[in-house]
Design an enzyme around this catalytic site. Structure first.
Site, PDB file in Angstrom:
ATOM      1  CB  THR A 208     -24.168 -45.381 -11.229  1.00  0.00           C
ATOM      2  OG1 THR A 208     -25.267 -45.924 -11.937  1.00  0.00           O
ATOM      3  CG2 THR A 208     -23.979 -43.935 -11.637  1.00  0.00           C
TER       4      THR A 208
ATOM      5  N   GLY B 132     -28.735 -44.210  -7.994  1.00  0.00           N
ATOM      6  CA  GLY B 132     -29.933 -44.868  -7.489  1.00  0.00           C
ATOM      7  C   GLY B 132     -30.979 -45.014  -8.577  1.00  0.00           C
TER       8      GLY B 132
HETATM    9  C1  SD4 Z   1     -29.802 -45.787 -13.397  1.00  0.00           C
HETATM   10  N1  SD4 Z   1     -28.986 -44.246 -11.755  1.00  0.00           N
HETATM   11  O1  SD4 Z   1     -29.540 -46.314 -14.479  1.00  0.00           O
HETATM   12  C2  SD4 Z   1     -28.652 -45.453 -12.450  1.00  0.00           C
HETATM   13  C3  SD4 Z   1     -28.404 -46.611 -11.547  1.00  0.00           C
HETATM   14  C4  SD4 Z   1     -27.486 -46.386 -10.389  1.00  0.00           C
HETATM   15  O2  SD4 Z   1     -26.081 -47.378  -8.780  1.00  0.00           O
HETATM   16  O3  SD4 Z   1     -27.168 -45.290  -9.994  1.00  0.00           O
HETATM   17  N2  SD4 Z   1     -26.976 -47.454  -9.757  1.00  0.00           N
HETATM   18  O4  SD4 Z   1     -30.953 -45.565 -13.032  1.00  0.00           O
END
Ligand code: SD4
Length: 338
Positions: A199, A251
């Site tokens: 992300t 996250g």
């Molecule tokens: C998710 N928040 O799909 C995203 C993943 C993420 O670094 O932030 N990864 O849940």
């Protein structure tokens, strides 16, 4: 007549307040005033550099946050975009959202074979009466808007990672897998097929004092088919209130969604907390809910307020964020709770 001392005192105050007008600051997280941009993870640094090209010319925060994350979506062997890790059926699906200073917002989720979901999200915002398009409908809209339909093909790194994953086929969200494998500053090209950054979130304040934000992701690697996380959800992965501030999350999306994470950070800033304090209080809420399981996940927030003060906070060690303003350019480890 003013005495000399009083005159000096007043003119000093005058120059300080002139400075403060153009260049706000405070102790703790540096200052920074406007324009300013802050992004998640190590990829935030090159993304900020692109956003900065727009911000420094007096451009709109909305244009900056779109262009900034696009270069990360573009990088074919990176963590975000079509080069990223697929779902557990081997297909890359993308989620993104964008929000401007007028509460306009647009989002796409479960989108396949389109290189720039952030730009499709912007078109949803600007050209439809809706906020959120998903799956085949989002793709159909993208094609109608002239976005090319890309080949369905995994990048070299993603293919290798997927083949590795298939050996056990276990879905287990890993904490900070991005930084564990790539050190303090990850280049856009990775060598091993074992990265799993998903992300990029970016929020910015422009010269006119307007805020905007963007968030784009391939979602958690090897997720269930159809799974959508927080990143494209307005209020969870991103929120902008032009009177208060702008926030993006990263996250474990499920745990951000259940507390409307980014919106919560904005509301804490509205109550007077600094960006960092507001991010921290929100992380504490997740910690309280998760209890002992909190150690298995990572969640991080970045925030900028209306004055151009920035801050971040994470549940665990290892979350990095990047800041760019006229006087500052840095990649920093966020403070963390556990
Ligand atoms: C998710 N928040 O799909 C995203 C993943 C993420 O670094 O932030 N990864 O849940």
């Amino acid at each position: 007549m003013l005495g000399r001392r009083k005159f000096l005192h007043n003119s000093l105050l005058g120059s300080v307040s002139a400075l403060a007008t153009n260049h706000e600051w405070q102790t703790g997280e540096s200052v920074v005033g406007k324009p300013i941009v802050i992004s998640t993870w190590n990829e935030g640094k090159p993304a900020n550099a692109v956003a900065w090209q727009i911000l420094q010319k007096g451009g709109r925060a909305l244009d900056a946050v779109e262009a900034g994350v696009m270069i990360i979506e573009d990088s074919q062997n990176c963590c975000v975009g079509l080069g990223a890790n697929p779902d557990r059926d081997g297909i890359v699906t993308l989620d993104a959202c964008i929000m401007d200073e007028h509460f306009n917002c647009g989002a796409v989720a479960f989108l396949e074979r389109i290189k720039h979901p952030i730009s499709v999200a912007r078109r949803v915002m600007e050209k439809t009466p809706h906020v959120f398009l998903v799956g085949a409908g989002a793709q159909q809209f993208a094609i109608a808007e002239g976005f090319p339909l890309e080949e369905q093909k995994l990048s070299t790194n993603a293919k290798e990672a997927y083949e590795n994953w298939l050996k056990k086929s276990e879905y287990k969200p890993a904490v900070n897998i991005e930084n564990r494998q790539h050190g303090p500053y990850a280049p856009l090209q990775f060598e091993n097929g074992d990265w799993n950054h998903d992300t990029i979130g970016m929020v910015a304040l422009d010269t006119n004092g307007n805020l905007s934000g963007s968030c784009t992701t391939s979602g958690m690697g090897f997720k269930m088919r159809g799974r959508v996380g927080d990143s494209p959800i307005i209020g969870a992965g991103l929120y902008v209130d032009n009177e208060v501030g702008a926030v993006a999350a990263t996250g474990q999306g499920e745990d951000v969604i259940r507390i409307c994470g980014s919106h919560t950070v904005v509301e804490f800033m509205r109550q007077g907390l600094s960006p960092e304090q507001a991010c921290k209080k929100t992380v504490e809420r997740i910690f309280k809910i998760k209890g002992a399981k909190a150690k298995d996940i990572q969640v991080g927030f970045i925030a900028v307020n209306k004055k151009g003060q920035v801050g971040a906070f994470a549940l665990q060690k290892g979350f990095t964020y990047a800041v760019k303003s006229k006087d500052a350019e840095y990649l920093k480890d966020a403070k963390f709770l556990i």
